[in-house]
Design an enzyme around this catalytic site. Structure first.
Site, PDB file in Angstrom:
ATOM      1  N   HIS A 100     -33.625   4.644  17.392  1.00  0.00           N
ATOM      2  CA  HIS A 100     -34.903   4.598  18.113  1.00  0.00           C
ATOM      3  C   HIS A 100     -35.416   6.004  18.362  1.00  0.00           C
ATOM      4  O   HIS A 100     -34.647   6.928  18.591  1.00  0.00           O
ATOM      5  CB  HIS A 100     -34.777   3.833  19.439  1.00  0.00           C
ATOM      6  CG  HIS A 100     -33.708   4.348  20.356  1.00  0.00           C
ATOM      7  ND1 HIS A 100     -32.385   4.028  20.198  1.00  0.00           N
ATOM      8  CD2 HIS A 100     -33.768   5.150  21.448  1.00  0.00           C
ATOM      9  CE1 HIS A 100     -31.672   4.605  21.148  1.00  0.00           C
ATOM     10  NE2 HIS A 100     -32.485   5.309  21.913  1.00  0.00           N
ATOM     11  N   HIS A 102     -37.864   8.132  20.917  1.00  0.00           N
ATOM     12  CA  HIS A 102     -38.576   8.156  22.184  1.00  0.00           C
ATOM     13  C   HIS A 102     -39.895   8.893  21.955  1.00  0.00           C
ATOM     14  O   HIS A 102     -39.891  10.012  21.424  1.00  0.00           O
ATOM     15  CB  HIS A 102     -37.788   8.949  23.241  1.00  0.00           C
ATOM     16  CG  HIS A 102     -36.449   8.361  23.586  1.00  0.00           C
ATOM     17  ND1 HIS A 102     -36.229   7.647  24.737  1.00  0.00           N
ATOM     18  CD2 HIS A 102     -35.257   8.399  22.938  1.00  0.00           C
ATOM     19  CE1 HIS A 102     -34.959   7.274  24.793  1.00  0.00           C
ATOM     20  NE2 HIS A 102     -34.340   7.726  23.717  1.00  0.00           N
TER      21      HIS A 102
HETATM   22  P1  5GP Z   1     -30.901   6.542  24.316  1.00  0.00           P
HETATM   23  O1  5GP Z   1     -30.218   7.265  25.437  1.00  0.00           O
HETATM   24  O2  5GP Z   1     -29.967   5.570  23.618  1.00  0.00           O
HETATM   25  O3  5GP Z   1     -31.585   7.479  23.367  1.00  0.00           O
HETATM   26  O4  5GP Z   1     -32.072   5.729  24.999  1.00  0.00           O
HETATM   27  C1  5GP Z   1     -32.021   4.369  25.286  1.00  0.00           C
HETATM   28  C2  5GP Z   1     -33.309   4.032  26.018  1.00  0.00           C
HETATM   29  O5  5GP Z   1     -33.445   2.630  26.060  1.00  0.00           O
HETATM   30  C3  5GP Z   1     -33.340   4.514  27.482  1.00  0.00           C
HETATM   31  O6  5GP Z   1     -34.466   5.371  27.657  1.00  0.00           O
HETATM   32  C4  5GP Z   1     -33.446   3.236  28.290  1.00  0.00           C
HETATM   33  O7  5GP Z   1     -34.294   3.368  29.418  1.00  0.00           O
HETATM   34  C5  5GP Z   1     -33.986   2.246  27.284  1.00  0.00           C
HETATM   35  N1  5GP Z   1     -33.543   0.876  27.499  1.00  0.00           N
HETATM   36  C6  5GP Z   1     -32.266   0.469  27.719  1.00  0.00           C
HETATM   37  N2  5GP Z   1     -32.212  -0.865  27.825  1.00  0.00           N
HETATM   38  C7  5GP Z   1     -33.490  -1.309  27.672  1.00  0.00           C
HETATM   39  C8  5GP Z   1     -34.074  -2.615  27.686  1.00  0.00           C
HETATM   40  O8  5GP Z   1     -33.412  -3.635  27.851  1.00  0.00           O
HETATM   41  N3  5GP Z   1     -35.420  -2.690  27.494  1.00  0.00           N
HETATM   42  C9  5GP Z   1     -36.185  -1.581  27.291  1.00  0.00           C
HETATM   43  N4  5GP Z   1     -37.481  -1.767  27.112  1.00  0.00           N
HETATM   44  N5  5GP Z   1     -35.663  -0.335  27.254  1.00  0.00           N
HETATM   45  C10 5GP Z   1     -34.330  -0.201  27.456  1.00  0.00           C
END
Ligand code: 5GP
Ligand code: ZN
Length: 138
Positions: A100, A102
């Site tokens: 993903h 951001h």
């Molecule tokens: P990472 O740290 O893996 O790059 O970011 C994961 C992102 O996913 C975080 O910013 C977190 O807020 C978001 N996130 C985690 N669980 C969910 C969810 O169930 N729904 C949504 N919309 N975002 C999520």
């Protein structure tokens, strides 16, 4: 589809999410924990992870949507700027193991500051050695 993956469940519709854009390959939805309001996640519908093991054509399609979301944040939210971030592995802060990006709208007075502490190489040779290690596998 990975049944244990929350983002695969969002793609499948079995987990709720606030979608802002979707096409045949890609989905963009609001992050539930926004760094700045409007923070959006852009994912491939198919489960890929990490970036280093994702086919380049998948990334090309994903990046076109990242740009589209950034443009929407500039025009629709009147953002002054946009940050694009992507994490691979827990050492890099990744929490959800489904590729993903951001896409984070930034405003001059949004109050967010990156904890970006620039460091120095011990000497110019050290930087050359690190660069040589990269060149050797490119
Ligand atoms: P990472 O740290 O893996 O790059 O970011 C994961 C992102 O996913 C975080 O910013 C977190 O807020 C978001 N996130 C985690 N669980 C969910 C969810 O169930 N729904 C949504 N919309 N975002 C999520
Ligand atoms: Zn997944």
């Amino acid at each position: 589809m990975n049944a244990d993956c929350i983002f695969c469940r969002i793609v499948a519709g079995t987990m709720p999410a606030t979608r802002v854009y979707e096409d045949a390959d890609t989905l963009a939805f609001m992050d539930i924990g926004p760094i700045v309001k409007g923070h959006t996640l852009v994912i491939p519908r198919e489960h890929f992870d990490p970036l280093t093991q994702t086919p380049a054509p998948v990334l090309a399609k994903l990046m076109a949507v990242v740009q589209k979301i950034a443009q929407a944040q500039m025009t629709g939210l009147r953002a002054d700027g946009v940050n694009v971030l992507q994490a691979n592995g827990t050492a890099a802060g990744q929490v959800v193991p489904h590729l993903h990006f951001h896409v984070i709208p930034r405003f001059r007075a949004d109050g967010h500051h990156w904890n970006w502490a620039a460091k120095k190489y011990e000497c110019p040779e050290e930087m050359q050695q690190v660069a040589a290690a990269l060149r050797a596998v490119l």
